[in-house]
Write an enzyme that holds these catalytic residues in place. Structure first.
Site, short mmCIF file in Angstrom:
data_model
loop_
_atom_site.label_atom_id
_atom_site.label_comp_id
_atom_site.label_asym_id
_atom_site.label_seq_id
_atom_site.Cartn_x
_atom_site.Cartn_y
_atom_site.Cartn_z
N LYS A 144 -3.53 8.53 3.34
CA LYS A 144 -4.82 8.28 3.99
C LYS A 144 -4.98 8.66 5.27
O LYS A 144 -5.88 9.07 5.89
CB LYS A 144 -5.18 6.90 3.55
CG LYS A 144 -5.51 6.59 2.27
CD LYS A 144 -6.97 7.38 1.55
CE LYS A 144 -7.14 6.64 0.20
NZ LYS A 144 -8.33 7.34 -0.21
N TYR A 155 0.82 -1.31 0.13
CA TYR A 155 0.12 0.08 0.06
C TYR A 155 0.92 1.14 0.05
O TYR A 155 0.53 2.41 -0.43
CB TYR A 155 -1.04 -0.15 1.17
CG TYR A 155 -2.08 1.08 1.01
CD1 TYR A 155 -3.09 0.89 -0.20
CD2 TYR A 155 -2.58 1.84 1.95
CE1 TYR A 155 -4.24 1.70 -0.25
CE2 TYR A 155 -3.63 2.75 1.83
CZ TYR A 155 -4.38 2.73 0.80
OH TYR A 155 -5.39 3.33 0.73
#
Length: 257
Positions: free
Chosen positions: A165, A158
């Site tokens: 995020k 990720y």
């Protein structure tokens, strides 16, 4: 089939439909099924052929381009909202981007330019849209964005999107606090892994999906319809006293180390 909640008369802007399988499309479908009126965006002319049929099927009242990297496009989008409707009840922000070379490498190796681009598109654009939504939400409203649990745990592959995020989730809490006195709520929805076009840019994402499906407590992955059901509830009057949350819809994935 009975609607999950009543959104009759509410006007919502959906930003981030890429195709019929995207999270934004799933949410938009549920909004419409619950009676809401929808306006939508597409990224650029290359993306338009993929988005236009979806918007038509959803009964979107209008469809306009919005690439937040292009000067003036976000401003033009909200001018269109004001011109068409004069007010806005809810917004779904479902866009994210990082340059491939930065996304698929180590976070410590990310370039300053790539990191800034990811933050601008994926996080600051939500703040910009919140600011432009504020004067249109005359009687209050709801602002939604989309996150992922890689914001709080290290998720293999990720990479750069994890800290981005995390910033988005923090921004959501500040938006909720600052706009709360005007009756404007804000939430970040955190779905489990879903096979979308945006996710395809993450290295070895198919492996992540397989591992998640085998490990989550419910033993099955969520769908865009599951995300839509949560989104519809959050923008409804039934959730009028809920704000500033990061809510997982992930078959229990957030429970696992």
């Amino acid at each position: 089939m009975k609607a999950l909640v009543d959104l009759s008369g509410k006007r919502g802007l959906v930003v981030g439909i890429a195709n019929g399988h995207s999270i934004a499309a799933g949410c938009a479908q549920t909004f419409r099924d619950c009676g809401a009126r929808i306006g939508a965006t597409y990224l650029n002319e290359k993306a338009r052929p993929s988005v236009e049929p979806v918007a038509d099927a959803l009964g979107a009242e209008w469809l306009v381009p919005c690439d937040v990297r292009e000067p003036g496009q976000t401003e033009a989008l909200f001018e269109r909202v004001e011109r068409e409707w004069g007010s806005l009840d809810f917004l779904l922000h479902s866009i994210a981007f990082a340059p491939k070379e930065d996304l698929q490498g180590r976070v410590v190796d990310s370039s300053a330019e790539g990191f800034a681009t990811a933050m601008d598109v994926s996080c600051h654009s939500f703040l910009e849209m919140a600011r432009r939504s504020e004067p249109l939400m005359h009687g209050g409203g709801c602002l939604l964005t989309v996150t992922f649990y890689g914001s709080e745990r290290v998720v293999e592959h990720y990479n750069l999107m994890g800290p981005v995020k995390a910033a988005l989730e923090s921004a959501t809490r500040y938006v909720a606090a600052e706009l709360g006195p005007k009756g404007i709520r804000a939430h970040a929805i955190s779905p489990g892994p879903i096979a979308t076009r945006a996710a395809s840019g993450i290295d070895r994402f198919d492996e992540m999906l397989d591992r998640a499906a085998a490990a989550v407590p419910e033993r099955q992955l969520v769908t865009v319809a599951d995300v839509g059901a949560l989104a519809a509830f959050l923008v409804s009057d039934a959730a009028c006293r809920i704000t500033g949350t990061v809510i997982p819809v992930d078959s229990g994935q957030h429970l696992l180390a």
